[in-house]
Design a protein around this motif. Structure first.
Motif, PDB file in Angstrom:
ATOM      1  N   ALA A 122       0.838  -1.196   0.000  1.00 26.77           N
ATOM      2  CA  ALA A 122       0.000   0.000   0.000  1.00 26.77           C
ATOM      3  C   ALA A 122       0.870   1.241   0.000  1.00 26.77           C
ATOM      4  O   ALA A 122       1.926   1.282   0.636  1.00 26.77           O
ATOM      5  N   ILE A 123       0.406   2.245  -0.730  1.00 26.93           N
ATOM      6  CA  ILE A 123       1.038   3.561  -0.745  1.00 26.93           C
ATOM      7  C   ILE A 123       0.029   4.556  -0.186  1.00 26.93           C
ATOM      8  O   ILE A 123      -1.116   4.610  -0.632  1.00 26.93           O
ATOM      9  N   VAL A 124       0.438   5.332   0.805  1.00 33.02           N
ATOM     10  CA  VAL A 124      -0.402   6.394   1.358  1.00 33.02           C
ATOM     11  C   VAL A 124       0.236   7.727   0.981  1.00 33.02           C
ATOM     12  O   VAL A 124       1.368   8.015   1.382  1.00 33.02           O
ATOM     13  N   LEU A 125      -0.476   8.520   0.195  1.00 28.29           N
ATOM     14  CA  LEU A 125       0.038   9.822  -0.228  1.00 28.29           C
ATOM     15  C   LEU A 125      -0.247  10.849   0.871  1.00 28.29           C
ATOM     16  O   LEU A 125      -1.400  11.155   1.165  1.00 28.29           O
ATOM     17  N   ALA A 126       0.808  11.373   1.468  1.00 34.78           N
ATOM     18  CA  ALA A 126       0.680  12.283   2.610  1.00 34.78           C
ATOM     19  C   ALA A 126       1.689  13.416   2.503  1.00 34.78           C
ATOM     20  O   ALA A 126       2.276  13.840   3.502  1.00 34.78           O
ATOM     21  N   SER A 127       1.878  13.934   1.293  1.00 37.23           N
ATOM     22  CA  SER A 127       2.942  14.918   1.063  1.00 37.23           C
ATOM     23  C   SER A 127       2.434  16.328   0.824  1.00 37.23           C
ATOM     24  O   SER A 127       3.229  17.252   0.705  1.00 37.23           O
ATOM     25  N   GLY A 128       1.115  16.504   0.728  1.00 40.38           N
ATOM     26  CA  GLY A 128       0.580  17.811   0.367  1.00 40.38           C
ATOM     27  C   GLY A 128       0.735  18.860   1.458  1.00 40.38           C
ATOM     28  O   GLY A 128       0.884  18.546   2.649  1.00 40.38           O
ATOM     29  N   ALA A 129       0.649  20.127   1.031  1.00 40.10           N
ATOM     30  CA  ALA A 129       0.780  21.236   1.965  1.00 40.10           C
ATOM     31  C   ALA A 129      -0.536  21.547   2.665  1.00 40.10           C
ATOM     32  O   ALA A 129      -0.549  22.273   3.662  1.00 40.10           O
ATOM     33  N   GLY A 130      -1.650  21.051   2.139  1.00 37.59           N
ATOM     34  CA  GLY A 130      -2.946  21.349   2.743  1.00 37.59           C
ATOM     35  C   GLY A 130      -3.265  22.827   2.700  1.00 37.59           C
ATOM     36  O   GLY A 130      -3.790  23.393   3.671  1.00 37.59           O
TER      37      GLY A 130
ATOM     38  N   ALA B 162       9.172  12.676  -0.534  1.00 41.31           N
ATOM     39  CA  ALA B 162       9.169  13.122  -1.921  1.00 41.31           C
ATOM     40  C   ALA B 162       9.722  14.545  -1.969  1.00 41.31           C
ATOM     41  O   ALA B 162       9.011  15.506  -1.676  1.00 41.31           O
ATOM     42  N   ALA B 163      10.975  14.680  -2.345  1.00 36.34           N
ATOM     43  CA  ALA B 163      11.616  15.993  -2.346  1.00 36.34           C
ATOM     44  C   ALA B 163      10.954  16.942  -3.330  1.00 36.34           C
ATOM     45  O   ALA B 163      10.947  18.162  -3.118  1.00 36.34           O
ATOM     46  N   ASP B 164      10.382  16.405  -4.400  1.00 35.52           N
ATOM     47  CA  ASP B 164       9.750  17.233  -5.435  1.00 35.52           C
ATOM     48  C   ASP B 164       8.237  17.261  -5.293  1.00 35.52           C
ATOM     49  O   ASP B 164       7.512  17.445  -6.273  1.00 35.52           O
ATOM     50  N   HIS B 165       7.730  17.102  -4.078  1.00 35.55           N
ATOM     51  CA  HIS B 165       6.290  17.029  -3.849  1.00 35.55           C
ATOM     52  C   HIS B 165       5.541  18.248  -4.357  1.00 35.55           C
ATOM     53  O   HIS B 165       4.377  18.163  -4.753  1.00 35.55           O
ATOM     54  N   ALA B 166       6.194  19.407  -4.382  1.00 30.18           N
ATOM     55  CA  ALA B 166       5.518  20.639  -4.797  1.00 30.18           C
ATOM     56  C   ALA B 166       5.142  20.628  -6.272  1.00 30.18           C
ATOM     57  O   ALA B 166       4.306  21.420  -6.709  1.00 30.18           O
TER      58      ALA B 166
ATOM     59  N   GLY C 253       3.462  18.379  -7.757  1.00 31.35           N
ATOM     60  CA  GLY C 253       2.165  17.755  -7.969  1.00 31.35           C
ATOM     61  C   GLY C 253       2.072  16.362  -7.375  1.00 31.35           C
ATOM     62  O   GLY C 253       3.079  15.764  -6.970  1.00 31.35           O
ATOM     63  N   MET C 254       0.838  15.866  -7.324  1.00 26.77           N
ATOM     64  CA  MET C 254       0.593  14.559  -6.723  1.00 26.77           C
ATOM     65  C   MET C 254       1.370  13.451  -7.413  1.00 26.77           C
ATOM     66  O   MET C 254       1.796  12.484  -6.783  1.00 26.77           O
ATOM     67  N   SER C 255       1.568  13.583  -8.720  1.00 29.02           N
ATOM     68  CA  SER C 255       2.263  12.521  -9.454  1.00 29.02           C
ATOM     69  C   SER C 255       3.684  12.324  -8.946  1.00 29.02           C
ATOM     70  O   SER C 255       4.206  11.209  -8.954  1.00 29.02           O
ATOM     71  N   ALA C 256       4.334  13.407  -8.486  1.00 25.35           N
ATOM     72  CA  ALA C 256       5.698  13.288  -7.956  1.00 25.35           C
ATOM     73  C   ALA C 256       5.703  12.431  -6.703  1.00 25.35           C
ATOM     74  O   ALA C 256       6.585  11.578  -6.510  1.00 25.35           O
ATOM     75  N   SER C 257       4.709  12.635  -5.852  1.00 28.97           N
ATOM     76  CA  SER C 257       4.619  11.835  -4.632  1.00 28.97           C
ATOM     77  C   SER C 257       4.286  10.388  -4.962  1.00 28.97           C
ATOM     78  O   SER C 257       4.803   9.457  -4.331  1.00 28.97           O
ATOM     79  N   LEU C 258       3.434  10.194  -5.946  1.00 26.63           N
ATOM     80  CA  LEU C 258       3.092   8.837  -6.357  1.00 26.63           C
ATOM     81  C   LEU C 258       4.324   8.110  -6.888  1.00 26.63           C
ATOM     82  O   LEU C 258       4.557   6.944  -6.565  1.00 26.63           O
TER      83      LEU C 258
END
Length: 213
Positions: A20-28, A93-97, A99-104
């Protein structure tokens, strides 16, 4: 995105090889920041997604962090308190900013080489029922290349992808979602109807933290 080439069915041999992958990198940003660590039912908001991910039939849960450093401690503390530290892998994910695809992509890169399939959970969806993941695994075992739950005709999360589809996920850019990819799978994308609307609920603003009000 091109046609998906034929891929072998994920059968019984995949048992124990799902992750499982949980995407939790956003700035909210729409929340005002610190969304995933906001108070939620006696814990933090991300606890709900973690509970669903660890309840899935997976050997590991990969949590992708990014904008909020506090998420790392919250996730590690949740897992260790429940004896799940060995199954957790934290990835930044260093490049999270971008977009979501970078975190994925960061999460996909952390999968074991022999992974038969991967669930993608979103960290701001705390009400995913714990029995949904098993039903999605059954769909892959029956020949689907991807499976997702739906409630009253609306598709929700998580989505489970077979190993043969994961390279296509890695090709996504920006905040591009997997909708086009799933459509391109045709009848090898299975939608599992469920009664619980928790598969649709996410938190965007502070007011969303009290869905029953």
């Amino acid at each position: 995105m091109g046609n998906i080439p034929p891929v072998a069915t994920v059968g019984e041999g995949s048992a124990g090889r799902l992750e499982a992958i949980v995407l939790a990198s956003g700035a909210g940003a729409r929340f005002g920041g610190a969304k995933l660590t906001a108070p939620w039912r006696g814990g933090a908001l991300i606890d709900g997604a973690l509970g669903a991910a660890f309840a899935a039939p997976v050997r590991r849960v990969i949590v992708v962090t990014g904008a909020d450093p506090a998420v790392t401690g919250a996730v590690r503390g949740w897992a260790e308190a429940r004896g799940e530290g060995e199954r957790l892998r934290l990835v930044h994910a260093a490049d999270h900013a971008s977009g979501m695809s970078a975190s994925l992509r960061a999460g996909l890169a952390a999968l074991s080489p022999d992974t038969a399939g991967a669930y993608v959970f979103l960290g701001d969806m705390p009400l995913i029922p714990h029995d949904v993941a098993g039903r999605l695994a059954e769909a892959l075992a029956a020949g689907a290349l991807a499976a997702a739950p739906a409630c009253q005709g609306r598709r929700g999360h998580p989505v489970l992808f077979a190993a043969g589809v994961l390279p296509r996920l890695a090709d996504l850019t920006g905040d591009e979602g997997a909708r086009a990819l799933l459509v391109n799978l045709g009848d090898r994308f299975t939608v599992v109807e469920v009664a619980d609307p928790g598969i649709l609920f996410d938190v965007d603003a502070p007011g969303d933290l009290n869905p029953d009000q």
